[in-house]
Design an enzyme around this catalytic site. Structure first.
Site, short mmCIF file in Angstrom:
data_model
loop_
_atom_site.label_atom_id
_atom_site.label_comp_id
_atom_site.label_asym_id
_atom_site.label_seq_id
_atom_site.Cartn_x
_atom_site.Cartn_y
_atom_site.Cartn_z
N CYS A 1 54.92 45.73 29.28
CA CYS A 1 55.44 46.80 30.15
C CYS A 1 56.95 46.96 30.07
CB CYS A 1 55.03 46.55 31.60
SG CYS A 1 53.26 46.47 31.77
N HIS B 1 59.16 51.61 35.51
CA HIS B 1 57.92 51.52 34.73
C HIS B 1 56.76 51.89 35.65
CE1 HIS B 1 54.40 50.05 32.83
NE2 HIS B 1 54.29 49.00 33.62
N ASN C 1 49.05 53.88 33.84
CA ASN C 1 50.07 52.95 33.36
C ASN C 1 49.99 52.93 31.83
OD1 ASN C 1 51.42 50.63 32.50
ND2 ASN C 1 50.73 49.38 34.21
O1 UT7 Z 1 52.13 47.18 34.32
C1 UT7 Z 1 52.35 45.95 34.92
C2 UT7 Z 1 51.16 45.20 35.07
N1 UT7 Z 1 50.27 45.48 36.15
C3 UT7 Z 1 50.61 45.69 37.42
O2 UT7 Z 1 51.72 45.88 37.79
C4 UT7 Z 1 49.47 45.64 38.39
C5 UT7 Z 1 49.87 45.07 39.71
N2 UT7 Z 1 48.74 44.96 40.61
C6 UT7 Z 1 48.11 46.05 41.08
O3 UT7 Z 1 48.48 47.17 40.77
C7 UT7 Z 1 46.99 45.84 42.07
O4 UT7 Z 1 46.84 44.46 42.32
C8 UT7 Z 1 45.62 46.41 41.57
C9 UT7 Z 1 45.66 47.90 41.58
C10 UT7 Z 1 45.30 45.90 40.18
C11 UT7 Z 1 44.50 45.96 42.50
O5 UT7 Z 1 44.77 46.37 43.81
P1 UT7 Z 1 44.70 45.33 45.00
O6 UT7 Z 1 44.98 46.09 46.22
O7 UT7 Z 1 45.61 44.18 44.68
O8 UT7 Z 1 43.18 44.89 44.98
P2 UT7 Z 1 42.53 43.45 44.72
O9 UT7 Z 1 42.65 43.05 43.29
O10 UT7 Z 1 43.03 42.51 45.77
O11 UT7 Z 1 41.00 43.78 45.01
C12 UT7 Z 1 40.54 44.23 46.29
C13 UT7 Z 1 39.08 44.56 46.19
C14 UT7 Z 1 38.23 43.46 45.55
O12 UT7 Z 1 36.99 43.44 46.21
P3 UT7 Z 1 36.66 42.34 47.35
O13 UT7 Z 1 36.83 41.02 46.66
O14 UT7 Z 1 37.70 42.58 48.41
O15 UT7 Z 1 35.29 42.68 47.74
C15 UT7 Z 1 38.04 43.95 44.14
O16 UT7 Z 1 36.85 43.45 43.55
O17 UT7 Z 1 38.88 45.72 45.39
C16 UT7 Z 1 37.92 45.44 44.36
N3 UT7 Z 1 38.28 46.22 43.17
C17 UT7 Z 1 37.86 47.49 42.99
N4 UT7 Z 1 37.09 48.29 43.74
C18 UT7 Z 1 36.86 49.53 43.27
C19 UT7 Z 1 39.08 45.87 42.13
N5 UT7 Z 1 39.18 46.89 41.27
C20 UT7 Z 1 38.43 47.90 41.78
C21 UT7 Z 1 38.16 49.22 41.35
N6 UT7 Z 1 37.38 49.99 42.13
N7 UT7 Z 1 38.67 49.72 40.22
#
Ligand code: UT7
Length: 349
Positions: free
Chosen positions: A114, A276, A306
């Site tokens: 990134c 970014h 992204n």
């Molecule tokens: O480019 C640089 C690299 N990347 C980043 O900067 C990414 C940084 N992180 C993020 O953007 C966020 O952490 C994400 C967008 C990846 C995830 O969002 P979050 O609010 O941190 O969600 P989480 O990973 O804590 O997941 C929450 C819930 C989980 O379910 P349970 O365990 O609460 O039942 C996941 O399984 O959301 C679920 N989940 C989804 N649900 C629907 C994860 N991905 C998805 C999805 N659709 N695509």
């Protein structure tokens, strides 16, 4: 010592638009979840066979070179940033050199994910400042769509990424005060596996023994790439999203403040911050923390997702085309991602 300026800029995104609703056909996700957590509404995916990371880079570079008022034969060095190269090796830099019929110039590939574009810009900036090169092409390009797990298993990563490319031509400037004022590069390898694609690779489980299991160790080749890896989705990226998020919201403001402090400037001096495009929530958090107005920050993750090394040049080019970057403006580029690596660049347009 001359500073370097962006003499031409261009971007390219594939025509194929993939909405959040399109993704729900393959995985258990929803438009609501994706928009709420990331801000993304749609992204572009490259043509399966006709477009590669290099061809998209060429498309962006063609525009940047034309806008700089030069030809591909005038380019005297290439820096190409990507995490999704056409080949494991050689890198995309030489493929672009070939495709654009450039002279037998140096071509360097940068692998900083990134923050790849800001790293690449910094490398090019040093070559301009020393007087070694006069027309450097800096490219950030990604074809993520080939390396994503489109099943529910990979939904936390796959919904985020999109394809595209951005490019700039860097030249020395003689105009007082204009150009790249400074760049700031950082890394923290302690977190290397938090956002990583392990395979194919030569690690042979060395770093990730507790995370990567089930290898067939009978043959070396199978440790590089095996059916087992494919069966266990180990050829896809891994990400602990919340851990990346927590670190990103600390390091983005830190590296922006570092750039401002190095130049005796303040957040109020920034005309436009191009963060970014990792996640709209991250960009909004940074904006709030630095008390920047909406006019001072440009985001387009809503349309493109992204695009990793391509996100900063795509956003910068789009902002410039919209008239949001004008001569004399103070522009700050900042990035954070896998490695972890993070970086900033401060430039006077
Ligand atoms: O480019 C640089 C690299 N990347 C980043 O900067 C990414 C940084 N992180 C993020 O953007 C966020 O952490 C994400 C967008 C990846 C995830 O969002 P979050 O609010 O941190 O969600 P989480 O990973 O804590 O997941 C929450 C819930 C989980 O379910 P349970 O365990 O609460 O039942 C996941 O399984 O959301 C679920 N989940 C989804 N649900 C629907 C994860 N991905 C998805 C999805 N659709 N695509």
């Amino acid at each position: 010592m001359p500073l370097s300026k962006i003499a031409g800029i261009g971007y390219y995104v594939p025509k194929n638009v993939f909405t959040n609703n399109d993704l729900t056909k393959f995985m258990d996700t929803s438009d609501e979840w994706i928009q709420e957590r990331t801000g993304i509404q749609e992204r572009r995916y490259a043509h399966r066979t006709e477009e590669t990371t290099t061809t998209m880079g060429v498309a962006a570079a063609t525009i940047a070179i034309e806008r700089a008022g030069i030809t591909p034969q005038d380019i005297d060095f290439i820096v190409f940033a990507t995490l999704s190269p056409d080949y494991y090796f050689p890198g995309c830099g030489v493929l672009l050199q070939r495709a654009m019929k450039m002279k037998e110039i140096g071509a360097l590939d940068v692998r900083n994910q990134c923050s790849g574009f800001v790293y690449a810009l910094s490398v090019a900036d040093q070559f301009i400042k020393t007087g070694m090169y006069k027309n450097i092409l800096v490219v950030g390009s990604e074809k993520h769509s080939f390396g994503l797990d489109f099943s529910t298993r990979g939904r936390n990563i796959s919904v985020i990424f999109g394809d595209g490319a951005g490019a700039v031509v860097l030249q020395p400037t003689t105009k007082d005060g204009q150009g790249i004022l400074s760049t700031h590069l950082h890394s923290d390898g302690d977190s290397a596996e938090i956002l990583a694609m392990y395979n194919p690779g030569t690690h042979a489980n060395h770093w990730t023994a507790d995370k990567v299991a089930d290898f067939d160790t009978a043959e070396m080749g199978k440790m590089f790439m095996s059916h087992n890896m494919i069966d266990h989705a180990q050829n896809f990226p891994n990400m602990d999203g919340p851990a990346v998020f927590k670190k990103a919201i600390v390091k983005f403001p830190e590296v922006i403040m570092e750039a401002l402090a190095a130049n005796g400037l303040q957040t109020s001096d920034i005309n436009l911050l191009i963060p970014h495009q990792a996640n709209l929530r991250i960009a909004q958090f940074v904006q709030q923390k630095l008390k920047l107005s909406d006019n001072q920050v440009y985001n387009n993750i809503q349309k493109y997702g992204n695009t990793t090394a391509a996100s900063v040049p795509i956003a910068l080019c789009e902002a410039w085309e919209l008239g949001k970057v004008k001569e004399g403006d103070l522009v700050c580029l900042a990035a954070f991602g896998s490695g972890f690596t993070w970086a900033s660049a401060l430039l006077r347009w």
